[in-house]
Design an enzyme around this catalytic site. Structure first.
Site, PDB file in Angstrom:
ATOM      1  N   GLU A  28       0.803  -1.225   0.000  1.00  0.00           N
ATOM      2  CA  GLU A  28       0.000   0.000   0.000  1.00  0.00           C
ATOM      3  C   GLU A  28       0.835   1.273   0.000  1.00  0.00           C
ATOM      4  O   GLU A  28       1.912   1.322   0.598  1.00  0.00           O
ATOM      5  CB  GLU A  28      -0.899   0.002   1.237  1.00  0.00           C
ATOM      6  CG  GLU A  28      -1.970   1.080   1.219  1.00  0.00           C
ATOM      7  CD  GLU A  28      -3.174   0.681   2.043  1.00  0.00           C
ATOM      8  OE1 GLU A  28      -4.112   0.114   1.464  1.00  0.00           O
ATOM      9  OE2 GLU A  28      -3.168   0.918   3.266  1.00  0.00           O
ATOM     10  N   GLU A  46      -6.400  -8.288   5.767  1.00  0.00           N
ATOM     11  CA  GLU A  46      -5.973  -6.890   5.757  1.00  0.00           C
ATOM     12  C   GLU A  46      -5.757  -6.366   7.176  1.00  0.00           C
ATOM     13  O   GLU A  46      -6.487  -6.744   8.087  1.00  0.00           O
ATOM     14  CB  GLU A  46      -7.043  -6.013   5.097  1.00  0.00           C
ATOM     15  CG  GLU A  46      -7.528  -6.483   3.745  1.00  0.00           C
ATOM     16  CD  GLU A  46      -8.728  -5.674   3.286  1.00  0.00           C
ATOM     17  OE1 GLU A  46      -8.840  -4.501   3.629  1.00  0.00           O
ATOM     18  OE2 GLU A  46      -9.593  -6.243   2.600  1.00  0.00           O
ATOM     19  N   GLU A  87     -14.368  -5.635   1.562  1.00  0.00           N
ATOM     20  CA  GLU A  87     -13.801  -5.944   2.879  1.00  0.00           C
ATOM     21  C   GLU A  87     -14.856  -5.890   3.980  1.00  0.00           C
ATOM     22  O   GLU A  87     -15.788  -5.086   3.940  1.00  0.00           O
ATOM     23  CB  GLU A  87     -12.630  -5.013   3.210  1.00  0.00           C
ATOM     24  CG  GLU A  87     -13.008  -3.618   3.613  1.00  0.00           C
ATOM     25  CD  GLU A  87     -11.845  -2.861   4.261  1.00  0.00           C
ATOM     26  OE1 GLU A  87     -10.694  -3.022   3.839  1.00  0.00           O
ATOM     27  OE2 GLU A  87     -12.123  -2.070   5.181  1.00  0.00           O
ATOM     28  N   LYS A 133       0.399   4.812   1.487  1.00  0.00           N
ATOM     29  CA  LYS A 133      -0.446   5.519   2.463  1.00  0.00           C
ATOM     30  C   LYS A 133       0.404   6.543   3.202  1.00  0.00           C
ATOM     31  O   LYS A 133       1.364   6.187   3.864  1.00  0.00           O
ATOM     32  CB  LYS A 133      -1.065   4.499   3.434  1.00  0.00           C
ATOM     33  CG  LYS A 133      -1.880   5.132   4.551  1.00  0.00           C
ATOM     34  CD  LYS A 133      -2.858   4.152   5.191  1.00  0.00           C
ATOM     35  CE  LYS A 133      -2.226   2.949   5.818  1.00  0.00           C
ATOM     36  NZ  LYS A 133      -3.204   2.136   6.588  1.00  0.00           N
TER      37      LYS A 133
END
Length: 258
Positions: free
Chosen positions: A53, A215, A164, A55
């Site tokens: 990711e 996750e 998710e 971020k």
């Protein structure tokens, strides 16, 4: 109000404003809109399974890393052998933008996931127009009907869908044929506590035709080796790489140990 409630309320306002500036027909004229997409679900099954990711910050951790260029991070992740990259495009809470998606797309070939709080089909068109290969749907903020319609809309645009969930109720409403990947988010939205036990507890509810993704809170190779026997093929890793000076090198070391 949880932080997710606040983000969703802001997102509805943001999308309404964007629609006034750029029409859907204009988005469909963007150069990347007709680009052939790559399947993130297939890449997870065939490769390392790591979704790395980008971020910059988050509501729970504030600043993670503001000093790196998104193209360097993207190239580093691709060279490391990540199966794909998650690009956070929310500005207010995560410091991201659609420009990040464009820059990541321009510098890499592997699948890109637009990580966003999707509340409207407009955002799915945006994802396609800015070079995404997949979108994220968050079951906690959507009805079953919205999951069905948004995922079908995404599939019509040849985008993969990761939906998710944080608990059993969210997961059960996410099991629809037009979703490709079912993600279990190990973070408790109320306490922000993280435990991979959440993934282990919920995975038995996921049919085998979905790619199973875990996750949040995956910071060690051991965590992945612990989850793989449960059937997980995808692992979303954000802060673990981004909190270092060189996320690509960090991801390389990590993936080489798998």
């Amino acid at each position: 109000m949880t932080i997710l409630d606040k983000i969703i309320a802001d997102k509805h306002k943001e999308v309404a404003l964007k629609k006034q500036l750029i029409s859907t027909s204009q988005l469909e004229q963007y150069p990347l809109f007709d680009r052939a997409t790559s399947s993130l679900a297939n890449a997870l099954r065939q490769g390392s399974g790591i979704i790395a990711e980008h971020k910059r910050r988050s509501p729970s951790k504030s600043v993670i890393n503001h000093s790196l260029s998104v193209q360097d991070v993207a190239q580093g992740y691709e060279n490391a052998g990540a199966s794909g990259m998650s690009v956070l495009t929310d500005g207010k809470y995560f410091g991201g933008s659609l420009d990040d998606l464009i820059l990541a797309r321009a510098s890499t070939q592997f699948p890109l996931l637009r990580k966003e709080f999707i509340v409207d089909e407009y955002q799915i068109l945006e994802a396609k127009a800015h070079g995404a290969d997949a979108i994220l749907l968050i079951a906690a903020s959507l009805t079953k009907e919205e999951i069905v319609s948004f995922s079908a809309f995404a599939k019509a645009l040849h985008l993969d869908v990761l939906c998710e969930s944080h608990n059993k109720e969210e997961l059960l409403k996410s099991i629809v044929p037009t979703v490709d990947m079912l993600g279990i988010n190990n973070r408790n939205l109320k306490t922000f506590d993280v435990s991979i036990q959440t993934s282990k507890d919920l995975v038995t509810l996921i049919p085998d035709d979905f790619v199973k993704v875990s996750e949040s809170g995956i910071s060690s190779v051991n965590a992945i080796k612990e989850l793989q026997p449960y059937g997980f093929e995808g692992f979303l890793i954000g802060e673990n790489f981004m909190k270092t000076d060189n996320p690509g090198a960090s991801a390389t070391t990590f993936i080489n140990q798998l």
